[in-house]
Design a protein around this motif. Structure first.
Motif, PDB file in Angstrom:
ATOM      1  N   GLN A   1      -4.292 -63.245 101.446  1.00 23.66           N
ATOM      2  CA  GLN A   1      -4.552 -62.314 101.096  1.00 23.66           C
ATOM      3  C   GLN A   1      -6.041 -63.388 100.724  1.00 23.66           C
ATOM      4  O   GLN A   1      -6.480 -64.151 100.169  1.00 23.66           O
ATOM      5  N   LEU A   2      -7.849 -62.166 101.029  1.00 23.26           N
ATOM      6  CA  LEU A   2      -8.878 -62.397 100.394  1.00 23.26           C
ATOM      7  C   LEU A   2      -8.760 -62.988  98.968  1.00 23.26           C
ATOM      8  O   LEU A   2      -8.473 -64.042  98.313  1.00 23.26           O
ATOM      9  N   ASP A   3      -7.982 -61.783  97.578  1.00 28.96           N
ATOM     10  CA  ASP A   3      -7.719 -61.450  96.514  1.00 28.96           C
ATOM     11  C   ASP A   3      -7.001 -60.609  96.346  1.00 28.96           C
ATOM     12  O   ASP A   3      -5.960 -59.856  97.188  1.00 28.96           O
ATOM     13  N   ASP A   4      -6.667 -60.523  94.871  1.00 24.69           N
ATOM     14  CA  ASP A   4      -5.371 -59.519  94.590  1.00 24.69           C
ATOM     15  C   ASP A   4      -6.221 -57.477  94.620  1.00 24.69           C
ATOM     16  O   ASP A   4      -5.681 -56.687  94.246  1.00 24.69           O
ATOM     17  N   SER A   5      -7.572 -57.900  94.838  1.00 19.55           N
ATOM     18  CA  SER A   5      -8.338 -55.750  95.234  1.00 19.55           C
ATOM     19  C   SER A   5      -7.704 -55.362  96.628  1.00 19.55           C
ATOM     20  O   SER A   5      -7.373 -56.119  97.388  1.00 19.55           O
TER      21      SER A   5
END
Length: 186
Positions: A139-143
């Motif tokens: 992932q890019l981040d948790d968003s």
């Protein structure tokens, strides 16, 4: 839209080579031509997926922040454009212009590159070191759309910072979640 989680590709895997057309510059580029001195980030994205739309501005910020530090960024769209015409090259060009992509946006017409990388969703992020060995996939981040978590690019940024500072790559690598790649019927 089918919610899909990225597949597990073993760390250390060598980046499969490719040569694809960049819809922005209308040139063919190989992986070796586009790779970065410090590392290379390959992003499987598309135009219509709400998960990609959610992170698009951060992808551009991320590339702008790290390109000058020696990282190569490459975006690839592999969707079936017959069923999803909003992902065709002319529309890819428009999206790249709208968001001011500073990285190539390549069209994988045969879908072979997505298959070679075992990419299954958009967005799907692969970080390779200077030797083109996989050090991060996920992932890019948790968003995510509507989850209320700000888009920061944290997962990728932590990986790139570790490479820059010769630190250990974070062990926790959460899979990316997004729309499935729209495969052609065979």
């Amino acid at each position: 839209m089918s919610l899909t989680t990225s597949k597990d590709l073993p760390l250390g895997t060598k980046a499969p080579s490719f040569e694809l057309v960049d819809v922005v510059r209308n040139n063919r580029y190989s992986l070796n031509k586009l790779k970065g001195e410090k590392g290379t980030i390959i992003m499987f994205i598309c135009n219509h997926c709400p998960f990609v739309k959610h992170v698009q501005e951060e992808i551009v910020r991320l590339a702008n922040d790290y390109r000058i530090l020696g990282f190569g960024f490459i975006a690839i769209s592999s969707n079936d454009i017959e069923k999803y015409p909003e992902d065709q090259p002319a529309m890819m060009w428009k999206v790249a212009q709208k968001y001011n992509y500073t990285f190539p946006y390549l069209f994988d017409a045969t879908q072979q590159v997505a298959k070679d990388y075992q990419a299954v969703c958009t967005p799907d992020f692969f970080v390779f070191d200077e030797e083109l060995k996989l050090v991060y996939h996920g992932q890019l981040d948790d968003s995510r759309p509507k989850n209320g978590i700000p888009v920061t690019g944290r997962s990728i940024r932590e990986t790139l910072d570790a490479i820059l500072n010769n630190r250990k790559i974070p062990e926790e690598q959460k899979p990316s979640i997004g729309c499935n790649i729209k495969w052609k019927e065979e």
